[in-house]
Design a protein around this motif. Structure first.
Motif: not given
Length: 306
Positions: A14-33, A35-40
């Motif tokens: 549970s500590m060292l196992g690799r978890r799959e994280v979606p690539e688009n989970l967090w979106i970076k604002c092109p203007e300010t940098g 990070m915004v949660f994709h669902n929000d």
């Protein structure tokens, strides 16, 4: 080390196992940098909450946002030759089409639908930039013409949402021929006495901006949208001058008379419906009655003092 794997395996895994994280989970604002949660971001119609930056939006999300209760009727995609020139660059054009269809779930870059925006019936025609940069080819051009014909047949306005890098060069002259074809379709709609509203989104460039994207009765634009024909670098190299700050943005074009209004994405349905009611001479919707205030329950009589 066998005692570790035998007795502490769940904890170590549970500590060292690799978890799959979606690539688009967090979106970076092109203007300010930021990070915004994709669902929000999705709940805010792909507008960065803090900066107000308008991200690109899929055709499906655009239609759900515009139409009442997110309900609409998709118009069928026309059938056209898929690779008329048998074109190949670093890979076959047919393979590019296959990859983009698998990635987006769309037949091509144009999605058209019929529905109501605050009670006003319209046909909406939307570019999806995720499909080969929203480029205009045979299939896209035919879909646009069919959308105009559907609007004329149903006697309702057409609202266009361009988001494109221009003509699709893998189809050569056949792609460029879609510019006059779509221009004729615009004139057919106007001859029928029906309004044509264009909502310019980021980016609207190339042959698309040289044809139907700039022929509307009213041109709206989303904040910060890049709108133009050639790119800034090409223009600067041609005229050998530095372009002004904000050149080819929606705000710059409003100041210079090329765009009528810059409208926040959240306000687009109400703005489009209001404009169409003016064009069609329709009555404004009746104001929604506020619920009557609840009457407070009568107080219980106080007990007599002993």
């Amino acid at each position: 080390m066998n005692w570790i794997t035998n007795y502490v395996r769940p904890k170590i895994n549970s500590m060292l196992g690799r978890r799959e994280v979606p690539e688009n989970l967090w979106i970076k604002c092109p203007e300010t940098g930021e990070m915004v949660f994709h669902n929000d971001l999705e709940e805010n119609h792909f507008v960065i909450p803090a900066s107000g930056y308008h991200m690109k939006m899929s055709a499906e999300a655009r239609l759900k946002h515009m139409f009442d209760d997110g309900k609409y009727e998709l118009l069928p995609s026309p059938k056209v030759p898929q690779d008329p020139l048998k074109f190949r660059d670093s890979k076959k054009y047919a393979d590019r089409l296959r990859e983009n269809r698998a990635k987006t779930g769309l037949e091509d870059s144009i999605v058209s639908a019929h529905g109501a925006v605050q009670g006003v019936k319209i046909v909406a025609c939307v570019h999806d930039f995720a499909f080969m940069g929203g480029s205009l080819g045979l299939a896209a051009g035919e879909a646009i013409v069919k959308a105009f014909e559907a609007a004329i047949e149903r006697k309702c306005p057409l609202v266009m949402f361009p988001a494109s890098g221009g003509a699709r060069m893998q189809e050569g002259i056949l792609s460029l021929m879609q510019l006059p074809r779509t221009t004729v379709a615009v004139e057919m709609l106007k001859e029928a006495g029906l309004p044509y509203i264009v909502v310019l989104t980021n980016p609207t460039t190339g042959g698309v901006s040289a044809s139907y994207a700039m022929l509307g009765d009213i041109h709206l634009a989303e904040p910060g949208a890049e709108i133009g024909f050639a790119g800034k670098r090409v223009i600067e190299q041609t005229i050998r001058e530095k372009l002004p700050e904000g050149f080819q943005t929606a705000e710059y074009l409003v100041d210079h008379g090329m765009v009528d209004m810059v409208v926040h994405r959240h306000d687009l349905p109400a703005t489009v419906a209001r404009l169409l009611r003016i064009f069609l001479k329709l009555d404004a919707p009746a104001p929604t009655a506020l619920p009557a205030p609840e009457k407070a329950a009568p107080a219980a009589p106080a007990e007599a003092a002993e």
